[in-house]
Design a protein around this motif. Structure first.
Motif, PDB file in Angstrom:
ATOM      1  N   GLU A  20       0.826  -1.205   0.000  1.00  0.00           N
ATOM      2  CA  GLU A  20       0.000   0.000   0.000  1.00  0.00           C
ATOM      3  C   GLU A  20       0.864   1.261   0.000  1.00  0.00           C
ATOM      4  N   ALA A  21       1.887   1.281   0.839  1.00  0.00           N
ATOM      5  CA  ALA A  21       2.762   2.455   0.926  1.00  0.00           C
ATOM      6  C   ALA A  21       3.520   2.684  -0.377  1.00  0.00           C
ATOM      7  N   LEU A  22       4.010   1.618  -0.975  1.00  0.00           N
ATOM      8  CA  LEU A  22       4.808   1.758  -2.191  1.00  0.00           C
ATOM      9  C   LEU A  22       3.946   2.067  -3.419  1.00  0.00           C
ATOM     10  N   VAL A  23       2.759   1.505  -3.480  1.00  0.00           N
ATOM     11  CA  VAL A  23       1.833   1.851  -4.569  1.00  0.00           C
ATOM     12  C   VAL A  23       1.454   3.327  -4.462  1.00  0.00           C
ATOM     13  N   TYR A  24       1.227   3.790  -3.244  1.00  0.00           N
ATOM     14  CA  TYR A  24       0.910   5.203  -3.010  1.00  0.00           C
ATOM     15  C   TYR A  24       2.026   6.108  -3.555  1.00  0.00           C
ATOM     16  N   GLU A  25       3.277   5.618  -3.467  1.00  0.00           N
ATOM     17  CA  GLU A  25       4.429   6.392  -3.938  1.00  0.00           C
ATOM     18  C   GLU A  25       4.648   6.251  -5.447  1.00  0.00           C
ATOM     19  N   GLY A  26       3.780   5.495  -6.125  1.00  0.00           N
ATOM     20  CA  GLY A  26       3.855   5.403  -7.582  1.00  0.00           C
ATOM     21  C   GLY A  26       4.529   4.162  -8.132  1.00  0.00           C
ATOM     22  N   PHE A  27       4.846   3.206  -7.274  1.00  0.00           N
ATOM     23  CA  PHE A  27       5.478   1.974  -7.735  1.00  0.00           C
ATOM     24  C   PHE A  27       4.430   0.928  -8.097  1.00  0.00           C
ATOM     25  N   GLU A  28       4.807   0.054  -9.008  1.00  0.00           N
ATOM     26  CA  GLU A  28       4.013  -1.139  -9.287  1.00  0.00           C
ATOM     27  C   GLU A  28       4.574  -2.223  -8.366  1.00  0.00           C
ATOM     28  N   VAL A  29       3.723  -2.893  -7.599  1.00  0.00           N
ATOM     29  CA  VAL A  29       4.206  -3.826  -6.579  1.00  0.00           C
ATOM     30  C   VAL A  29       3.535  -5.185  -6.711  1.00  0.00           C
ATOM     31  N   LYS A  30       4.366  -6.219  -6.766  1.00  0.00           N
ATOM     32  CA  LYS A  30       3.884  -7.602  -6.738  1.00  0.00           C
ATOM     33  C   LYS A  30       4.328  -8.184  -5.403  1.00  0.00           C
ATOM     34  N   ILE A  31       3.413  -8.848  -4.708  1.00  0.00           N
ATOM     35  CA  ILE A  31       3.749  -9.448  -3.421  1.00  0.00           C
ATOM     36  C   ILE A  31       3.626 -10.962  -3.509  1.00  0.00           C
ATOM     37  N   LEU A  32       4.515 -11.629  -2.780  1.00  0.00           N
ATOM     38  CA  LEU A  32       4.523 -13.089  -2.701  1.00  0.00           C
ATOM     39  C   LEU A  32       4.697 -13.506  -1.256  1.00  0.00           C
ATOM     40  N   GLY A  33       4.102 -14.630  -0.885  1.00  0.00           N
ATOM     41  CA  GLY A  33       4.253 -15.167   0.456  1.00  0.00           C
ATOM     42  C   GLY A  33       5.318 -16.235   0.554  1.00  0.00           C
ATOM     43  N   ASN A  34       5.940 -16.586  -0.593  1.00  0.00           N
ATOM     44  CA  ASN A  34       6.975 -17.619  -0.604  1.00  0.00           C
ATOM     45  C   ASN A  34       7.897 -17.409  -1.802  1.00  0.00           C
ATOM     46  N   THR A  35       8.932 -18.224  -1.885  1.00  0.00           N
ATOM     47  CA  THR A  35       9.906 -18.084  -2.966  1.00  0.00           C
ATOM     48  C   THR A  35       9.775 -19.193  -4.008  1.00  0.00           C
ATOM     49  N   TYR A  36       8.685 -19.932  -3.989  1.00  0.00           N
ATOM     50  CA  TYR A  36       8.500 -20.989  -4.982  1.00  0.00           C
ATOM     51  C   TYR A  36       8.536 -20.383  -6.381  1.00  0.00           C
ATOM     52  N   ASN A  37       9.287 -21.040  -7.266  1.00  0.00           N
ATOM     53  CA  ASN A  37       9.399 -20.585  -8.662  1.00  0.00           C
ATOM     54  C   ASN A  37       9.857 -19.132  -8.771  1.00  0.00           C
TER      55      ASN A  37
END
Length: 126
Positions: A20-37
């Motif tokens: 939320e904070a980074l999108v507010y600053e104009g970034f495109e953000v992808k979030i993941l809960g693990n490092t699979y693939n």
């Protein structure tokens, strides 16, 4: 074009606040809960910066950072290790991370660090 950030943390609340904070600053953000693939995700998403929690479910985020930094196609991507364990900073050299962000952190501090790393990365030839 906005910069793409990939954030990996197994705490959904932390992920949501960071996103939320980074999108507010104009970034495109992808979030993941693990490092699979992770390499498939990186190849498809092409992040400009990766933030990874040091302790994930059954995975050492530092080791994942190291894998990213030694892989020829991803070594140029700045990687930030995020952790509540301050002693992690003592082993950062072996993981080749570009920065360390200690939990808890201020959102302004996080945004400033991201901007500094992205600015520095733009100055580097690949």
């Amino acid at each position: 074009m906005s910069k793409r950030l990939l954030i990996i943390d197994n705490d959904a609340e932390v992920l949501n606040v960071m996103q939320e904070a980074l999108v507010y600053e104009g970034f495109e953000v992808k979030i993941l809960g693990n490092t699979y693939n992770i390499f498939d995700v990186i190849a498809g998403y092409k992040p400009n910066l990766i933030m990874i929690d040091y302790i994930l479910d059954g995975v050492n985020g530092g080791e994942t950072c190291h894998e990213i930094k030694v892989h020829p196609e991803t070594a140029h991507i700045p990687v930030v290790i995020v952790s509540a364990y301050s002693k992690v900073i003592l082993s950062l050299g072996s993981y080749r991370s570009d920065a360390f962000l200690a939990k808890p952190f201020g959102l302004d501090e996080m945004v400033k660090l991201v901007n500094e790393l992205l600015d520095a990365a733009e100055m580097q030839p690949y």
